[in-house]
Scaffold this active site. Structure first.
Site: not given
Ligand code: DOR
Ligand code: ZN
Length: 368
Positions: A22, A24, A114, A151, A189, A262
């Site tokens: 997971h 980003h 997702k 989520h 998460h 995450d």
């Molecule tokens: O803290 C987070 N940031 N939680 C999420 O679910 C998304 C992520 C983000 O894309 O910044």
């Molecule tokens: Zn995330």
């Protein structure tokens, strides 16, 4: 996993190369700044689709995958890009067509999909308001064996933010698993003892990822000596009892729990704002961060399962053939600790300024 001391007598561990289930990675300049940190440690990563606009088609996911690999090639070289595999995900909306998911899955583009409840987090406005509207999508995913990544927070403003995960499980996840008994589901998460218990007691089709930050911090950390925007993420950190339950789950050896950082970079300016973004940038030292927890819990022998074995087994993917070595640091009372701020080159004349998780701290392990 094998262990042998280094020439200086510190512990050295070699484990199967891990994956991040997971992450980003963003896009554009920020992508180029951050992707090398993930690829340095992990062979594969499940890449979140919450871009603007979100990744909802096979063509978009292919394009994004190419941009990830070319950003990695530009920042870390062709060899690094050849060793790293981004696993793409589709962003579920109420209008996405099952046929698009099925085609993307069959063509090896979409590894999973997702589910963001609309409004739950960063770039989730296009997400799902009513789960009943995606029944056909979930039925299709169940049939083709495509994992659903969730989520797991309700967005009902009447529900206290610290209860949103537990309420999601009761209101939405339980009934969803009953409606789709064959669907593979990853509750992403997780942050609560409620989620740990639910996953442990749930069917074999249910698993969960655990971040490094939820293993290290509880909700007090957000307010330690002042407001700490760098420790704000969603789901937000909970009480200490929940952190302890997560640590027990992660280090237990239970294959239902595996690594998902995450890591969610936001520029420092966007974090330090009157309405700061949610997300913790932990990619630079992610494996070290987990190793610290497993060491503290006297469970370093469980790290390889959590980081490198349980995830691919759940996804039905091969284990990585290669290895990574970590070495224990000797504590340095005068040491400066990790950098407080990273200024990362990104192909423009302005570097990306990001505060990493563990800024200023000393960690007890490092990746060689
Ligand atoms: O803290 C987070 N940031 N939680 C999420 O679910 C998304 C992520 C983000 O894309 O910044
Ligand atoms: Zn995330």
């Amino acid at each position: 996993m094998s262990e042998f001391p280094s020439s200086s007598g510190t512990r050295r561990l070699t484990l199967r190369r891990p994956d991040d289930w997971h992450v980003h990675l963003r896009d554009g300049a920020l992508l180029q700044a951050v992707v090398g940190h993930t690829a340095r440690q992990f062979a594969r990563a499940i890449v979140m689709p919450n871009l603007k606009p979100p990744i909802t088609s096979v063509a978009q996911a292919r394009g994004y995958r190419e941009r990830i690999l070319s950003a990695l090639e530009r920042s870390a070289g062709a060899e690094a890009a050849a060793r790293f595999t981004p696993l793409m995900t589709a962003y579920l909306t109420e209008t996405i067509e099952p046929a698009e998911l099925e085609r993307g899955h069959a063509e090896g583009v979409f590894t999973a999909a997702k589910l963001y409840p609309a409004g739950a987090t960063t770039n989730s406005d296009a997400g799902v308001r009513d789960l009943a509207r995606i029944t056909a999508v979930l039925t299709c995913m169940e049939r083709i064996g495509m994992p659903l990544l969730i989520h797991g927070e309700v967005t009902d403003p009447a529900v206290d933010i610290f209860d949103r995960e537990a309420v999601f499980i009761e209101r939405h996840l339980k009934p969803l698993l009953e409606r789709h008994p064959q669907l593979k589901v990853v509750l992403e998460h997780i942050t609560t003892a409620d989620a740990v218990r639910f996953v442990e007691q749930g069917p074999a089709t249910l698993a969960a990822t655990i971040t490094p930050h939820h293993l290290h911090i509880n909700r007090n950390a957000l307010f330690q000596g002042g407001l700490r925007p760098d420790l704000y993420c969603l789901p937000v950190a909970k009480r200490e009892q929940h952190r302890l339950a997560l640590r027990a789950a992660a280090t237990s050896g239970n294959p239902k729990f595996f690594l998902g950082t995450d890591s969610a970079p936001h520029l420092r300016a966007a974090k330090e704002s009157s309405c700061g973004c949610a997300g913790i940038y932990n990619a630079p030292y992610a494996l070290e961060s987990y190793a610290q927890v497993f060491g503290e819990e006297n469970a370093i022998d469980q790290l390889e399962g959590f980081a490198s074995i349980h995830g691919p087994r759940f996804y039905g993917l091969p284990l990585n053939p290669d290895t990574i070595t970590i070495e224990q640091n000797t504590p340095d009372p005068d040491g400066a600790g990790l950098p407080a701020l990273l200024e990362l080159a990104n192909g423009t004349d302005q570097p990306s300024r990001l505060v990493p998780f563990h800024a200023g701290e000393q960690l007890s392990w490092r990746v060689l």
